[in-house]
Design an enzyme around this catalytic site. Structure first.
Site: not given
Ligand code: NCD
Length: 317
Positions: A55-56, A83, A105, A136
């Site tokens: 989703r992110t 590589k 991320r 986050h």
């Molecule tokens: C979370 C994450 O990856 O920090 N999910 C998200 O970004 N919606 C939480 C999770 O992975 O449980």
């Protein structure tokens, strides 16, 4: 100075307010027949994801496209990282292509700060899309926005929010505690001692170990996934036992006060932290969190990449 969004604190209360207000305009854009505005035409937004995400990542890419930015997506599994290229070389290579924002991320805490330091003077904005167990910020903003819009109080001021489950490994928990407290909520972490961070010094929240004791008072019950991929030892006796003590089942959900919300950042594990039938109740606003995620990320990109002198938001033309 280049604007970054590395943690909720970077924005401060005024910045959080500004982004949430801007989000209303972005929600309105999303409702149009053609949900697209030219606000970031000619700008390039790159997503650099070193960790899995559904989703992110999709939500940032959708947000950038709705603002007419060009998007580039970097996938570690198909890149020169395989590589042996280092993070610094990868980032400087991408920067050399002429970009405006880097959404990152990474499994290691602090990487977005490191990137911001390497990119100093380049004019590239860094947006933290989740670093290790640390922060986050856009998740916290979309959650705050969802509470404001879905709870009858219309504000977080005075609301009691319980964040339940694996706080120890959760960047969402940390960002949410700081963001919700900043907006006036009183936050309680609900978890067994093994799933709490070693120190909660400076966290503006209370702690409870028994969900049944607090569930009747929660205006928002925010559930976290057990982040088993980040656990190096067994921190709960078994999933069944965890679900029994800390899962939101129907009986517990029925004890929530009238108007309370059930939230989860996703991905959900039905039958562990949340019973399948609870995830589908009208008070569970999990898919609305996802929908608001696009609008909040549009607001964040717009906020960082455009700085109108008069503070006016223009989304037409
Ligand atoms: C979370 C994450 O990856 O920090 N999910 C998200 O970004 N919606 C939480 C999770 O992975 O449980």
């Amino acid at each position: 100075m280049t604007a970054h969004l590395l943690c909720v604190d970077d924005l401060g209360p005024d910045g959080v307010e500004a982004v949430l207000k801007l989000t209303d305009s972005m929600v309105e854009v999303g409702r149009r027949d053609i949900p697209k505005v030219p606000a970031l035409r000619g700008r390039t937004v790159v997503s650099l994801f070193y960790e899995d995400s559904t989703r992110t990542r999709l939500s940032f890419e959708t947000a950038a496209k709705r603002l007419s930015a060009d998007t580039m997506s970097f996938s570690v599994s198909t890149s020169a990282v395989k590589k042996g290229e280092s993070l610094r070389d990868t980032v400087l290579t991408i920067e050399a292509m002429g970009i405006d924002a880097l959404v990152v991320r990474h499994a290691s805490s602090g990487v977005p700060w490191q990137l911001a330091a390497w990119l100093a003077g380049s004019g590239v904005s860094v947006v933290n899309a989740g670093d290790g167990w640390h922060e986050h910020p856009t998740q916290a903003l979309l959650d705050a926005y969802t509470i404001r819009n879905e709870h009858k109080a219309g504000s977080l001021e005075g609301l009691r929010v319980g964040i339940v489950g694996d706080v120890k490994h959760s960047r969402v928990a940390r960002s949410n505690v700081f963001c919700f407290a900043m907006l006036g909520a009183s936050v309680t972490l609900v978890a067994p001692p093994t799933l709490l961070p070693a120190s909660l010094d400076g966290w503006p929240c209370d702690v409870a170990h028994d969900l049944d004791e607090v569930v009747g008072e929660l205006d928002v019950c925010y559930l976290l996934r057990l982040q088993q991929e980040r656990m190096t030892e067994a921190l709960v006796p078994s999933l069944r036992e965890y679900a029994f003590s800390y899962g939101l089942d129907l009986a517990r959900a029925q004890r929530l006060p009238a108007g309370a919300l059930v939230m989860h950042p996703g991905p959900i594990n039905r039958g562990v932290e949340i019973a399948p039938e609870v995830a589908d109740l009208p008070c569970a606003v999990i898919t609305r969190q996802v929908a608001n995620g696009v609008a909040v990320r549009m607001a964040v990109l717009f906020h960082l990449l455009t700085a109108p002198a008069d503070g006016e938001v223009r989304l037409d033309g």
